[in-house]
Enzyme design. Structure first.
Site, PDB file in Angstrom:
ATOM      1  N   CYS A  82       0.815  -1.220   0.000  1.00 48.00           N
ATOM      2  CA  CYS A  82       0.000   0.000   0.000  1.00 48.00           C
ATOM      3  C   CYS A  82       0.849   1.271   0.000  1.00 48.00           C
ATOM      4  O   CYS A  82       0.469   2.273  -0.595  1.00 48.00           O
ATOM      5  CB  CYS A  82      -0.992  -0.002   1.152  1.00 48.00           C
ATOM      6  SG  CYS A  82      -0.256  -0.004   2.795  1.00 48.00           S
ATOM      7  N   HIS A 163      -2.178   2.200   6.852  1.00 42.62           N
ATOM      8  CA  HIS A 163      -2.817   2.462   5.565  1.00 42.62           C
ATOM      9  C   HIS A 163      -2.370   3.828   5.049  1.00 42.62           C
ATOM     10  O   HIS A 163      -2.029   4.718   5.836  1.00 42.62           O
ATOM     11  CB  HIS A 163      -4.337   2.415   5.726  1.00 42.62           C
ATOM     12  CG  HIS A 163      -5.069   2.553   4.432  1.00 42.62           C
ATOM     13  ND1 HIS A 163      -4.810   1.738   3.346  1.00 42.62           N
ATOM     14  CD2 HIS A 163      -6.048   3.416   4.036  1.00 42.62           C
ATOM     15  CE1 HIS A 163      -5.602   2.092   2.352  1.00 42.62           C
ATOM     16  NE2 HIS A 163      -6.350   3.104   2.738  1.00 42.62           N
TER      17      HIS A 163
END
Length: 334
Positions: A82, A163
């Site tokens: 990510c 994230h």
């Protein structure tokens, strides 16, 4: 080969970008969102917010499910990728960045793909994965027995999951790109050039609101900026100062040859020369600072690439064989 977790660090991300053949770009960590701090690092191609992931409430904002074909939005397929994917979101959508042949070919190849297939295209790209995995944390599984490996995996399940969300202007619109959503989110029309201050003024309250929310919930976060290579900028600025200095010196020489030259003309050129010399000194110091920072990044990156796990494992094994490990543990953890 799988994607492995990497540490969130501007030095790591800068070298990953360089290994992907992207030119003239680096990553900086931001410690303040005030306009002066943002203005100092311009041009900014995009901001990336990193935070400890938690299940969120249902998204009420409109998600663009069919963006412009030239817009590159990829779904997050692999969690460990990510960070690199957030950086790619900025690189692939910034027209002023030279992304090199590898990313250009990927962008063209996946141009008509839906977000899920774009995510798979990134996942299957060996060059990007190799650049990412260069900085992977050492994997202890290669030297552990089955029971030890199982225990380590159980510990990993409790690890924090982080994230990344990207913010950048594209074609006059400010976007939020989150690979866990179905598409990009428009934050509104953004005036000015992509490398200007206007979009940063617009995104500042949006990111600040996110940061305030995370702070209230004690969620750890950090903010990264994808910016133009600072040393290259300063070197170009230094050359411009040096050219200006030569022009001023030539003008002073011409005045000295002119016996009718006014004193005020000398004084004006002297002031200009003084300002130019100060500019040269200031920019030269910035270049030295960037060189020092780059040297430290390389040193840290070399340390990160080295796998210390086998040494530590064997060292602890020797202590255990000599019946010294348990006494040490008991001494420090009574």
């Amino acid at each position: 080969m799988s994607w492995l977790p990497v540490e969130s660090d501007p030095g790591i991300f800068t070298e990953i970008i360089q290994q992907m053949q992207v030119k003239g770009v680096q990553v900086e960590e931001l410690y303040s969102l005030d306009f002066n701090s943002l203005d100092e690092i311009r041009p900014v191609y995009g901001l990336i917010l990193l935070y400890k992931w938690r299940p969120e409430e249902k998204e009420n904002r409109v998600v663009i499910t069919e963006p412009n074909p030239n817009f590159f939005f990829a779904s997050q397929i692999i969690n460990n990728a990510c960070a690199t994917q957030a950086i790619l979101s900025v690189l692939m959508n910034s027209s002023s960045i030279d992304i090199g042949s590898e990313l250009s070919e990927l962008k063209q190849f996946a141009k008509e793909f839906p977000p899920e297939l774009k995510g798979l295209a990134i996942n299957n790209n060996e060059a990007i994965r190799a650049a990412h995995n260069t900085f992977a944390r050492p994997d202890p599984s290669s030297i552990m027995e089955d029971e030890e490996l199982a225990a380590a995996k159980n510990l990993d399940e409790d690890d924090d999951v982080y994230h990344y969300i990207s913010y950048l202007p594209v074609d006059g619109i400010l976007y939020e790109l989150d690979g866990l959503k179905e598409g990009p989110i428009s934050l509104g029309q953004c005036l000015g050039e992509p490398e200007g201050i206007e979009w940063l003024r617009m995104v500042q309250p949006v990111v600040q609101e996110q940061i305030d929310r995370y702070s209230q919930n004690e969620i750890r976060f950090s903010l990264l900026a994808v910016v133009k290579n600072r040393k290259e900028m300063y070197v170009a600025e230094l050359k411009e100062y040096q050219r200006k200095r030569e022009r001023v010196l030539q003008q002073l020489g011409a005045l000295q040859a002119d016996k009718y030259a006014e004193k005020s003309s000398y004084e004006a050129l002297d002031r200009e020369l003084s300002e130019v010399n100060i500019g040269i000194e200031t920019v030269s110091q910035k270049i030295v600072m960037e060189e020092e920072k780059s040297k430290n990044w390389k040193k840290e990156n070399m340390r990160r690439k080295h796998n210390y796990v086998p040494f530590l494992f064997n060292f602890l094994k020797i202590l255990a064989d000599k019946k010294k490990l348990k006494p040490l543990i008991a001494k420090h953890h009574p």
